[in-house]
Each structure stands twice: as structure tokens, then as C-alpha cells.
Design an enzyme around this catalytic site. Structure first.
Site, PDB file in Angstrom:
ATOM      1  CG  ASP A  44      -2.082  -0.867   0.962  1.00  0.00           C
ATOM      2  OD1 ASP A  44      -2.677  -0.844  -0.412  1.00  0.00           O
ATOM      3  OD2 ASP A  44      -2.166  -1.490   1.728  1.00  0.00           O
ATOM      4  CG  LEU A 104      -3.511 -12.796 -10.388  1.00  0.00           C
ATOM      5  CD1 LEU A 104      -3.610 -13.614  -9.125  1.00  0.00           C
ATOM      6  CD2 LEU A 104      -4.384 -12.580 -11.323  1.00  0.00           C
TER       7      LEU A 104
END
Lengths: 404, 404
Positions: A140, A293
């Protein structure tokens, strides 16, 4: 000489195991006679007495450099307050005492920094001799104090490449078929990952809209923008943060489940945006959700990210020598051209539970693009390829043998 | 000497431009004094007089080897019946006559073979001297006669790698968080792409369930299976074909739009399956839809696929010399260990509008897995890596300069 405990925590990345590699090698160098214990599934392994003894592992630790995910398992687990629930920590420290553990390394993001800080505080309160060091990791890129976070560069590279590839695909199809492509990426409160989509534009107009949690979503403005893109280029590529919010600050997608930290489980934004486009503009769309993914794509990790992930692990071992309990190695940017960085350290009180969002000067005036300043920040983080070894057409991603 | 017309059609792949490269080089070798014209956006370019003259292109055709998507644009466009609407074809052939075009190459899948066959038939009916050759391309791997289709090997490699990576991610998280991961992949009627998920299992149990359009979906059996996976391994990874059907043969996901061939626009299966799991098993899930990302992922194309894509283009040029109108170069498998193949040719009457689904002996008795025979078929197609050139952290994917 005291032994070490290491564990992985929170959402894993494609390079978190590189940090484990850096730490283990660094710690062995500084403490050649000490042992390293590793918690299975983060702090939960410690609580449940599932602790690996790294001495017993036969395979080469080099395998850590190549494999995505958390080799030792991770967890989402919130520790109790050290002041009011000291008995919890007494039990933890008893386990450390039994194994002569004096160094605690916790590899994770904001929540994990909170865990490490609580362990550090509890040790002070209970007068237990422990050095607790957090090792940064999060796709993040929202940790405070550090310039960027190990794990982010690789997901940024993945998103930029995927956006460029999908853009060349839709460009081929737009004449008679699909005209809008929406890629939903991770990012609850900070739009760093979506912002990386802008990097696809360094050689042509591949990404038209970036939807950030930092910018309240305006349906009309978005639809007008997409319509203009299609008029101009024949197609529009949209990269959307899962945490996109409306003007009231509510999630634009519908959230349902919550995890143990109270965070909503997200997903489902891309189909909602696609429906909005289809309903209002009557345009054929495709959408994709990269989800796991994007954060496990070790096959296309950034070399810079791999190097930084190793480095924060190595420096964490150095910090153990210096007994810097309650701190975390951080990445400090020294220059952009050429990109230079070094490892410094940050106080966990300034890091735990804090989130760093995209600064205003990285967001274009229209709210849909990333500025040159933002590109200058992002671009160095995706440089270089670090291909894993392949066997029979697939990355081998061989796993270590682990023993309690 | 007659000139050639080439165009790309249908959904593009990461290696369709490799076939263009093979054809152009082969054609120039055999017909050094002829020119090559290329339709912008497939047959639509021909109809709308948007035709590139390849002689005017300055950049190296080698760029075709590295770039995904259709360099010249593609289309979904159904031609009229050659018998009843011959005036349409008279106009087309007038355009060919104006440019001295005697060779028509159409690069696509089932629908594109139909286009090429109609052009071939119309030339016979109208007594126009034309050699019409189809060049195979489809990620769906569902073309009849050929052993496999250029474009499929690369998407199979992408899905196998992505499934393995996501599996290592969820394995790390499953103790306290996500336990089911669902990846929705392309495949309307044939489950070839989903089947490739089985290749992730060559070194450990990474993929638990493969949901194929060939196997009617049974909710109860699926839920019991997932529940068993979670009990046994702690998590379950599911690869689901977008074209999954229920026992009545209806799409399990809701379809809405239809394209010009009447095919339903799919998508939205993964969230539906995730909801089913969550509602019945109360398990935390993640899901991903790879959509365009899977078919444009040139960054991880299979080397075998690249080689075959070039070869079908080259052989199409040879077939022009032999005036094999109404045919398509096909891939013939000569052996599995070691994998050997050669290019043969097939009659478009046996290929156009036909679809090859997974044979029964490739599907396990439980209906959720791929047999050893299926693995032996699939595995050779993903062998080898063919990395594109990188510039500034991204594949360069430089585009040709194209001029009408």
C-alpha cells in the site's frame, strides 16, 4: 548471546521473503552463535506455540529471494493493550525466556508496527530485556516516515505493465468492440497503487483516468471525461483504487465483511463503474480486478524493490546490535536523478496505525491524473527486473523445509 | 507479381503481431517485388478504405515481435453471405484490383476463419483471382483441426504462474484471514484457459478446483469440495471459466450485452462464486478477474507460443506460393517427450465457426481437475520465456509508424 524471533504479518507481498533473507543473513553475521526462531503465521505462531527453528532447515535460505507470499505464514491479529492486559504479555515473554529470545523482529505494515510497538511497550512495563524492531512491508506504500515501502515498487511495476498491455489490447479492439477498460487495484485509503498506472504513460497515452481514494468520486465528471477520451483516442483506460469514495466519504463500492482490525473487505468496484459507464454512455466495456495477482507477482518484481526489501532486513539486524528497540528501518531518498537511497530508522510511535496518503502535489488539478512530481517519485521504484528461476515453464518458487 | 493484403481480427493476443512478423518476412522472401497492404482494424479497414502501405513504414518490423495487442487494430465484423450478397464482395474485389492484390491473409480465430472462407468462396463465385489464407490466432485454443492455437500458450503460462503466485499468497493468509481465492479466466464455451491452472500443481498443491464450461456446475458438490480443501490445506484456490454453465446449459453468471456475432458479454462470475462460498460456508474470500490482462501479458509470453506464432505466419507465405486458397496453417503435434511439432494445413470448411472443447479424457472424474493426459497436452505449450526489451522499468512495446 540472545536468540531472535522473526515473524511476518498483514497482507504479504512478492518480496517480503527478501526481507527475511536480509535479516537472517545480517543477524547470523552479527550473532554467529545465536539461533533464529520464526513464528508460523505471524504472532499467532508465538501464541499457539507453533515456532519454527531455523537451525533445522536444510534447504538454502536463498530460496527466500525468489518466492512470493509469506514463506512462514502471516496473520491479521490485534494485540491487547499493554497497560491493561499485561498478563497476555507475561505469557509471551515467558515463551521468549524459555528460548532465550532477546530480539523480536516483526515484518509488516501499519497494523504490524502497532503489534511491534505494543511488544516494545510491554517489555518496558514488565521490565523484560527485549529489543523489538519492526521491518517495513506493505504494497500500500502508506507507512509514515519512510519514503516508500518494500513491496510497493513491485506492485507498481505490475500495475504499470498490466495497464500498458491492456491498453494496447483495447486500442486494437475499440473500433468495433470494447471502448472502456477498467482495472480495479488495491488501496483502501491511499491511492499509491492506482497512481502507478500513470507510469504506463511514459511512452504514449495508455491510461486516461486514475481514480484515487484521495479524490471524492464525481460520477458526472467521470462520465464526461470517459466520453471525451473515447471521442479523442477511441478508447479509455481507467485504473481505480478499491477504496474510491463518494463526496460523503463513503465507499463507492459496496462493502460487506470486516477483518479483525475492523477494515471493510473491499472488491466489486470495477463492475460497478463498468455498469455506470454502460448505462450512461452505452459503451461496451471490459473490467479486471487484479486483487492477489498484483501483490504476489514475483515473476515481474522490481529489482529496486527486491534490493530495498533485502536492505531493510539487513539493517534491522544492525539495529539489533545497537539495541534500537521500538524502531523500524526506513528508506530515505537522497536524490531522483540518479535515484539514490539509504536506510535510516524511524520511531514506531510515529508509524504505528498511521497512514500516508498521496500528497496534493502528486494529484493533477483535474483529479484524474498524476503530476510530474508524482511521476518523479514513483518512477525510480519500478526500475529493473529481477526474474525468478524457471523450471518446466513456471517460476520454481521452491519452499523451505520448516521444522518446529 | 501480385500484392498482399493482411489484417488482424477478433480478440487479440500477446503474440498475434509475431504472426504478422512471420508472414511479412516470408512473403517478402517469396515475392520480393510485391507490396504488402494492411487493413486498419481488420476487414473494416478494407471496407472503409483505411489501408496501410507497409512500404512506407520506416521503423523495423522487429518491433512486432515484442508488442502485445494488434499492431494494426482488430475488429469483430461478420461478412454477409457470399451467394446472396455478391455485390458486397464485388466492391471488396474492386479495391483489391485497384491495388493489384492477389493474396488475402486474415489472422484470427473461428469467426475470422469464417470471414476468410467467405472471401475465398466469393472469389470462386465471382471468378476473381485471389488466394485467401487464414492465419490462426486465439487465446481460447478452440480452433478445430489444429493441435493448439497461437496465443493460447502464453495465456496458459500467465494463468498457471498467476495461480501459483496467488496460491502462495493465500497460503500465507489463511490462518486468520482469507481462505478461498477465486480467479475468473476467459473461455466462453471451452475450458482450455482454466485447465491451464492445473499446471500450477506440478510442484505442490496450489490449485484445488477448476470450473470448466464443459462440466455443468453443481453448487452443492462445489461447496462440499471447497469445504474439504479448507479442512485439508487451510485454503482453496479456484480457477473458473467465465463460460461456466448450470445443469440446464445456461450461463451461471448473468450475461447482458451481445457482440456483433451474438456472443454474450461475460464477466461477473468470480464475485457470484465468492458470494456463494461466503453465504454457505461463511469463509473470507478474495477474487480476481484477469480479463484483458491475461491475453495481453506479453511480458510473460511462452517462448514456444512465440515460435509457433511466427511459424504460422511464415508458412502462410509458403502456402501463398502454392496457391492454397481456403486453407489455414495448423500446428501438428509430433510427440510429447520431447515436444515436437510441425506446421501442416487445414481446410477452412472444417475450421470456420467450429469450436473444439476439452476432450473428456482431459477432465478428471470429479469434474474439478485435469488428468495427466491433459497435463501432457498443456505443459509443452508454456515452455520457455520470451522477455520483451525493457526501458525505464517497463517493456518498451514500441509501435510501428503506419501510413495509408
Amino acid at each position: 548471546m540472545k536468540n531472535a524471533f522473526y515473524a511476518q504479518s498483514g497482507g504479504v507481498t512478492s518480496v517480503i521473503n527478501c526481507s527475511a533473507y536480509g535479516l537472517f543473513n545480517g543477524f547470523k553475521k552479527h550473532f554467529p552463535n545465536s539461533n533464529i526462531f520464526v513464528g508460523k503465521n505471524g504472532i499467532v505462531g508465538l501464541i499457539e506455540d507453533e515456532i519454527y527453528d531455523l537451525n533445522k532447515t536444510q534447504k538454502s535460505l536463498d530460496l527466500l529471494l525468489d518466492s512470493p507470499g509469506g514463506m512462514f505464514g502471516s496473520c491479521r491479529y490485534k494485540l491487547p493493550d499493554p497497560e491493561s492486559e499485561s498478563s497476555f504479555y507475561e505469557k509471551i515473554f515467558k515463551k521468549f525466556e524459555d528460548r532465550n529470545i532477546g530480539y523480536f523482529f516483526y515484518n509488516g505494515g501499519n497494523d504490524s508496527a502497532d503489534t511491534c510497538l505494543k511488544i516494545h511497550q510491554a517489555a518496558k512495563i514488565l521490565n523484560f530485556d527485549l529489543c523489538a524492531i519492526a521491518i517495513p512491508k506493505t504494497i500500500d506504500n502508506d507507512l509514515a516516515v519512510t519514503d516508500n515501502c518494500p513491496g510497493f515498487g513491485s506492485v507498481a511495476k505490475y500495475i504499470a505493465i498490466s495497464a500498458k498491455e491492456a491498453s494496447l489490447d483495447i486500442k486494437s479492439m475499440c473500433k468495433t468492440s470494447t471502448k472502456v477498460f477498467i482495472l480495479e487495484v488495491m488501496g483502501r485509503h491511499a491511492g499509491w497503487i492506482a497512481a502507478a498506472g500513470e507510469l504506463a504513460n511514459q511512452n504514449g497515452n495508455h491510461v486516461h483516468k486514475i481514480l484515487l481514494p484521495e479524490v471524492p468520486f464525481d460520477e458526472t465528471k467521470f462520465l464526461n471525461g470517459v466520453s471525451n477520451d473515447v471521442d479523442k483516442d477511441g478508447f479509455s483506460v481507467v485504473i481505480a483504487s478499491e477504496g474510491l469514495k463518494n463526496s460523503s466519504g463513503e465507499l463507492y463500492s459496496n462493502s460487506r465483511e470486516k477483518d479483525s482490525f475492523g477494515h471493510a473487505q473491499l472488491g466489486g468496484l470495477a463492475p460497478k463503474l463498468a455498469e455506470l459507464v454502460n448505462k450512461n454512455l452505452n459503451i461496451k466495456y471490459h473490467w479486471s480486478v487484479s486483487d492477489y495477482l498484483q501483490r504476489s507477482a514475483r515473476h515481474i518484481s522490481s529489482k529496486t524493490d527486491v534490493e530495498q526489501a533485502i536492505a531493510v532486513g539487513e539493517i534491522a539486524a544492525n539495529m539489533a546490535v545497537e539495541a534500537k528497540s521500538g524502531y523500524m528501518p526506513i528508506i530515505k531518498r537522497l536524490g531522483n536523478e540518479p535515484y539514490k537511497w539509504e536506510i535510516d530508522f524511524g520511531d514506531l510511535n510515529e508509524i504505528a496505525n498511521k497512514e500516508k496518503v498521496l500528497p496534493d502535489n502528486f494529484i493533477s488539478n483535474c483529479g484524474f491524473r498524476i503530476t510530474d512530481e508524482g511521476i518523479s517519485y514513483l518512477s525510480p521504484l519500478i526500475q529493473g527486473e529481477s526474474y525468478p528461476k524457471y523450471k518446466n515453464g513456471l517460476p520454481s518458487y521452491e519452499q523451505l523445509d520448516l521444522h518446529f
